[in-house]
Design an enzyme around this catalytic site. Structure first.
Site, PDB file in Angstrom:
ATOM      1  N   LYS A  50       0.821  -1.219   0.000  1.00  0.00           N
ATOM      2  CA  LYS A  50       0.000   0.000   0.000  1.00  0.00           C
ATOM      3  C   LYS A  50       0.853   1.267   0.000  1.00  0.00           C
ATOM      4  O   LYS A  50       0.572   2.207  -0.732  1.00  0.00           O
ATOM      5  CB  LYS A  50      -0.934   0.021   1.223  1.00  0.00           C
TER       6      LYS A  50
ATOM      7  N   ARG B 137      -9.459   1.514   9.497  1.00  0.00           N
ATOM      8  CA  ARG B 137      -8.988   0.217   9.981  1.00  0.00           C
ATOM      9  C   ARG B 137     -10.122  -0.647  10.534  1.00  0.00           C
ATOM     10  O   ARG B 137      -9.899  -1.802  10.857  1.00  0.00           O
ATOM     11  CB  ARG B 137      -7.921   0.409  11.060  1.00  0.00           C
TER      12      ARG B 137
ATOM     13  N   ARG C  94      12.239  -8.344   5.478  1.00  0.00           N
ATOM     14  CA  ARG C  94      12.658  -6.942   5.614  1.00  0.00           C
ATOM     15  C   ARG C  94      13.839  -6.824   6.577  1.00  0.00           C
ATOM     16  O   ARG C  94      13.880  -7.460   7.616  1.00  0.00           O
ATOM     17  CB  ARG C  94      11.486  -6.098   6.112  1.00  0.00           C
TER      18      ARG C  94
ATOM     19  N   ARG D  16      13.751  -6.427  12.558  1.00  0.00           N
ATOM     20  CA  ARG D  16      13.015  -5.874  13.693  1.00  0.00           C
ATOM     21  C   ARG D  16      12.173  -6.959  14.341  1.00  0.00           C
ATOM     22  O   ARG D  16      11.762  -7.931  13.695  1.00  0.00           O
ATOM     23  CB  ARG D  16      12.107  -4.729  13.235  1.00  0.00           C
TER      24      ARG D  16
ATOM     25  N   ARG E 214       0.198 -10.111  13.355  1.00  0.00           N
ATOM     26  CA  ARG E 214      -0.229  -8.855  12.725  1.00  0.00           C
ATOM     27  C   ARG E 214      -1.256  -9.124  11.634  1.00  0.00           C
ATOM     28  O   ARG E 214      -2.239  -8.379  11.493  1.00  0.00           O
ATOM     29  CB  ARG E 214       0.978  -8.124  12.127  1.00  0.00           C
TER      30      ARG E 214
END
Length: 215
Positions: free
Chosen positions: A16, A92, A126, A159, A170
């Site tokens: 996004k 959301r 990532r 992370r 998530r």
């Protein structure tokens, strides 16, 4: 041609952010994200809202979630200042979607469809520089030297929220909260689905075609 009002939906890792920025540049419209809107308006006076704190900054500094009512007010301010926009990261949940319909008219809602295994691969791959914050991906945009930032030579780290366990949590939170929003817009007849698993250029071309068709 009118300035488009676009909402981009998709799970974490669907792309996004990348696609929203490209759309904003291509159509010369504002890229509105809740994160940026909060940072821009963090000192907005919300004392009239019967909330725990008088500014969004106070919530952020306390490490607390900013309440929906405050986020709504901030998004409303951001949209009022934009002729056209691509909205990314809001709404959301259904309450926010219903509020959004009261303050603006959307031309098109684009849902980036990416399967869960692909999302997990994207998010767990990532790597972030612990010195300058530059982002890399072990598969899609690796550094010249493994584990070393191209920009500053700092160490690249994964992370905590990019581990597989956390990523799957998530994605479940997204499914619980935001999937009903996708259905809401599908039932309203303004949702279009775009395959988010192509190359970034292919995905962008598909999104642009949908926006052009809507306006």
């Amino acid at each position: 041609m009118s300035e488009p009002h676009v909402l981009l939906l998709g799970a974490p890792g669907a792309g996004k952010g990348t696609q929203s920025k490209r759309l904003a540049e291509a159509f010369d419209i504002e890229h509105v994200t809740t994160g940026d809107a909060l940072r821009t308006n963090k000192d907005m006076d919300i004392g009239h809202m019967d909330t725990e704190y008088d500014t969004p900054r106070a919530y952020m500094e306390a490490g607390e979630l900013v309440p929906d009512a405050v986020v709504n007010e901030i998004v409303k301010t951001a949209l009022e200042e934009a002729d056209g926009y691509v909205l990314d990261g809001y709404p959301r949940n259904l309450d926010q979607a219903e509020y959004l319909s009261e303050i603006t008219d959307l031309d098109v809602v684009v849902f980036l469809d990416v399967n869960e295994s692909e999302l997990v691969d994207r998010l767990t791959g990532r790597r972030v520089c612990d010195e300058c914050g530059a982002n890399y991906h072990v598969e899609f945009s690796p550094p010249a030297t493994e584990g070393v930032c191209d920009d500053c030579g700092g160490d690249l780290i994964q992370r905590d929220d990019d581990t597989e366990e956390t990523v799957r949590e998530r994605l479940q939170v997204y499914e619980d909260n935001t999937a009903p929003v996708v259905e809401h817009y599908r039932e309203a007849g303004i949702l279009v689905e775009v395959d988010g698993e192509g190359t970034p250029d292919e995905v962008f071309e598909s999104i642009s075609d949908e926006v052009d068709a809507a306006i």
